[in-house]
Design an enzyme around this catalytic site. Structure first.
Site, PDB file in Angstrom:
ATOM      1  N   GLN A  91       0.811  -1.214   0.000  1.00 53.35           N
ATOM      2  CA  GLN A  91       0.000   0.000   0.000  1.00 53.35           C
ATOM      3  C   GLN A  91       0.849   1.270   0.000  1.00 53.35           C
ATOM      4  O   GLN A  91       0.315   2.380  -0.028  1.00 53.35           O
ATOM      5  CB  GLN A  91      -0.929  -0.003   1.218  1.00 53.35           C
ATOM      6  CG  GLN A  91      -1.934  -1.139   1.212  1.00 53.35           C
ATOM      7  CD  GLN A  91      -2.718  -1.248   2.511  1.00 53.35           C
ATOM      8  OE1 GLN A  91      -2.546  -0.448   3.431  1.00 53.35           O
ATOM      9  NE2 GLN A  91      -3.575  -2.244   2.592  1.00 53.35           N
ATOM     10  N   HIS A 153      -1.060   0.092   5.699  1.00 51.00           N
ATOM     11  CA  HIS A 153      -1.571   1.158   6.576  1.00 51.00           C
ATOM     12  C   HIS A 153      -0.561   2.282   6.804  1.00 51.00           C
ATOM     13  O   HIS A 153      -0.235   2.631   7.924  1.00 51.00           O
ATOM     14  CB  HIS A 153      -2.026   0.566   7.912  1.00 51.00           C
ATOM     15  CG  HIS A 153      -3.144  -0.404   7.796  1.00 51.00           C
ATOM     16  ND1 HIS A 153      -3.772  -0.937   8.891  1.00 51.00           N
ATOM     17  CD2 HIS A 153      -3.763  -0.944   6.719  1.00 51.00           C
ATOM     18  CE1 HIS A 153      -4.723  -1.771   8.502  1.00 51.00           C
ATOM     19  NE2 HIS A 153      -4.735  -1.788   7.177  1.00 51.00           N
ATOM     20  N   GLU A 246     -15.066   4.766   9.684  1.00 50.04           N
ATOM     21  CA  GLU A 246     -15.565   5.862  10.515  1.00 50.04           C
ATOM     22  C   GLU A 246     -15.335   7.218   9.879  1.00 50.04           C
ATOM     23  O   GLU A 246     -14.343   7.436   9.184  1.00 50.04           O
ATOM     24  CB  GLU A 246     -14.838   5.874  11.870  1.00 50.04           C
ATOM     25  CG  GLU A 246     -15.011   4.644  12.707  1.00 50.04           C
ATOM     26  CD  GLU A 246     -14.277   4.738  14.042  1.00 50.04           C
ATOM     27  OE1 GLU A 246     -14.372   3.789  14.830  1.00 50.04           O
ATOM     28  OE2 GLU A 246     -13.602   5.776  14.289  1.00 50.04           O
ATOM     29  N   TYR A 256      -9.573   7.929  19.530  1.00 47.46           N
ATOM     30  CA  TYR A 256     -10.667   7.432  18.705  1.00 47.46           C
ATOM     31  C   TYR A 256     -10.858   5.924  18.799  1.00 47.46           C
ATOM     32  O   TYR A 256     -11.666   5.359  18.076  1.00 47.46           O
ATOM     33  CB  TYR A 256     -10.484   7.926  17.260  1.00 47.46           C
ATOM     34  CG  TYR A 256     -10.681   9.426  17.205  1.00 47.46           C
ATOM     35  CD1 TYR A 256     -11.933   9.978  16.988  1.00 47.46           C
ATOM     36  CD2 TYR A 256      -9.625  10.292  17.475  1.00 47.46           C
ATOM     37  CE1 TYR A 256     -12.129  11.352  17.002  1.00 47.46           C
ATOM     38  CE2 TYR A 256      -9.803  11.664  17.493  1.00 47.46           C
ATOM     39  CZ  TYR A 256     -11.066  12.186  17.265  1.00 47.46           C
ATOM     40  OH  TYR A 256     -11.260  13.558  17.298  1.00 47.46           O
ATOM     41  N   TYR A 267     -10.462  -9.666   9.840  1.00 45.62           N
ATOM     42  CA  TYR A 267     -10.637 -10.271   8.525  1.00 45.62           C
ATOM     43  C   TYR A 267     -10.841 -11.786   8.620  1.00 45.62           C
ATOM     44  O   TYR A 267     -11.418 -12.394   7.729  1.00 45.62           O
ATOM     45  CB  TYR A 267      -9.433  -9.947   7.637  1.00 45.62           C
ATOM     46  CG  TYR A 267      -9.290  -8.474   7.357  1.00 45.62           C
ATOM     47  CD1 TYR A 267     -10.207  -7.800   6.566  1.00 45.62           C
ATOM     48  CD2 TYR A 267      -8.237  -7.741   7.905  1.00 45.62           C
ATOM     49  CE1 TYR A 267     -10.092  -6.441   6.317  1.00 45.62           C
ATOM     50  CE2 TYR A 267      -8.101  -6.378   7.655  1.00 45.62           C
ATOM     51  CZ  TYR A 267      -9.038  -5.741   6.862  1.00 45.62           C
ATOM     52  OH  TYR A 267      -8.921  -4.392   6.627  1.00 45.62           O
TER      53      TYR A 267
END
Length: 375
Positions: A91, A153, A246, A256, A267
């Site tokens: 990613q 991430h 979110e 959070y 997953y």
């Protein structure tokens, strides 16, 4: 990483132009307004972000490690030179591009990207000056530590507040417990100056056990960030696992919750937490279950669609759509799915200076779209 030669870019541009010239504009209907989706450009390799320059052109990042110029509806054949050293892995790659609020005078911009050394990979932010279609005076101003060897991430979305502070999202790097470790830069939002120092007034600046650049923590993987046009607050959205994407308003010092609380599951199908709320944890303004995999985010503030004024638009990767949210203050009053039959992963959503909404699609033949009124 940079295998294409100039003639290949030129040939690709000619083919794309011919294809787009033959393509009819499509018309779509929504609850509030009918619109056309115009294809501005194609042939990008996993475009990640777009930023509009004062002269009407735009910069587009490709995750594969190129910064492109879109000018008069055409992609220039050669990418901008002078990018910082980066790595393309999983990613990670070249991520966001953000102009300084006074770019027209100082020509400063900011890039987020993945970087690798012998200690592993991480998220970095570099500041640079754009001059003569090249980056100059490139300086790394932020590096998330510690590094790790996985390639997930990285987050990387950035935004400026009205005071000129730079907000940088860093994902949990696929290691969820890092998001609650306040001495670890992963899993939160950092607020810094353009020189890289923690911004004055940061909530943890004088507290032991916290990195001074933290503004919020407990964030899994923020891939959308935008400033509210009235309040000036920074809004964000983040990926949940299976469920629990979110939307949040970023407020100083807030936790959070990830992974202590979540509306999603792992997953594997196993639970992550038995809690969706907890004392001391900020609840999301809105969430999705199942996940839509949100990416890109913008408030509509233009004149082309007065019916959309103040609505929030969010792209979706997994469910391949654009979501429109009507708001009453901080309450979502309406949710509408758009472009569900387009078959494209929406990576970025931006408010254009022309009053149109601009979209980037995530593929090895990524496109630039603009949404304009149907009539």
């Amino acid at each position: 990483m940079f295998k294409r030669k100039y003639w290949e870019w030129t040939l690709a541009g000619v083919l794309v132009s011919a294809s787009l010239a033959a393509q009819a504009n499509q018309t779509y209907q929504s609850d509030k307004a009918d619109f056309r989706l115009e294809t501005v450009a194609a042939g990008l390799e996993h475009p990640w972000a777009i930023a509009f320059l004062p002269d009407g052109s735009a910069l587009i990042t490709e995750r594969e490690g190129r910064l492109r110029i879109l000018e008069d509806g055409q992609l220039r054949g050669e990418p901008i030179e002078g990018l910082p050293e980066l790595v393309v892995s999983g990613q990670g790659g070249l991520l966001d591009v953000l102009l300084h609020p006074d770019f027209e005078n100082n020509r400063l911009l900011f890039l987020s990207y993945a970087h690798r050394n012998r200690d592993g990979m991480t998220t970095r932010v570099a500041r640079a000056t754009l001059a003569d279609d090249a980056l100059q005076e490139v300086e790394v101003i932020f590096e998330a530590l510690p590094r790790s060897n996985n390639c997930r991430h990285f987050a990387g979305r950035m935004e400026f507040d009205r005071d000129g502070h730079l907000y940088i999202s860093v994902g949990d790097r696929g290691e969820m417990d890092r998001a609650q470790d306040t001495e670890d830069d992963a899993g939160g939002v950092h607020r810094i100056t353009i020189n890289g120092e923690p911004a004055s007034g940061n909530p943890f600046a004088d507290r032991s056990g916290f990195n001074a650049s933290f503004f919020t923590y407990g964030n899994r993987n923020i891939q959308g960030m935008t400033r509210h046009p009235q309040t000036g607050e920074i809004w964000s959205h983040e990926h949940g696992p299976r469920g629990g994407d979110e939307i949040n308003i970023l407020r100083a010092g807030n936790n959070y919750g990830w992974p202590k609380v979540t509306y999603g599951i792992d997953y594997s199908g196993l639970p992550i937490s038995s809690r969706t709320t907890m004392e001391g944890i900020t609840e999301p303004l809105h969430y999705w279950d199942p996940s839509i995999a949100p990416s890109g985010m913008a408030f509509y503030t233009g004149d082309l669609f007065p019916q959309w004024q103040g609505d929030l638009f969010v792209g979706a990767l997994k469910l391949q759509k654009l979501v429109r949210l009507s708001l009453d203050g901080e309450q979502v009053t309406e949710e509408e799915d758009l472009l569900t039959d387009l078959g494209e992963r929406i990576r970025d959503v931006r408010m254009g200076p022309d009053g149109a909404l601009w979209l980037l699609t995530d593929s090895d033949n990524g496109k630039v779209y603009r949404m304009v009124p149907a009539d």
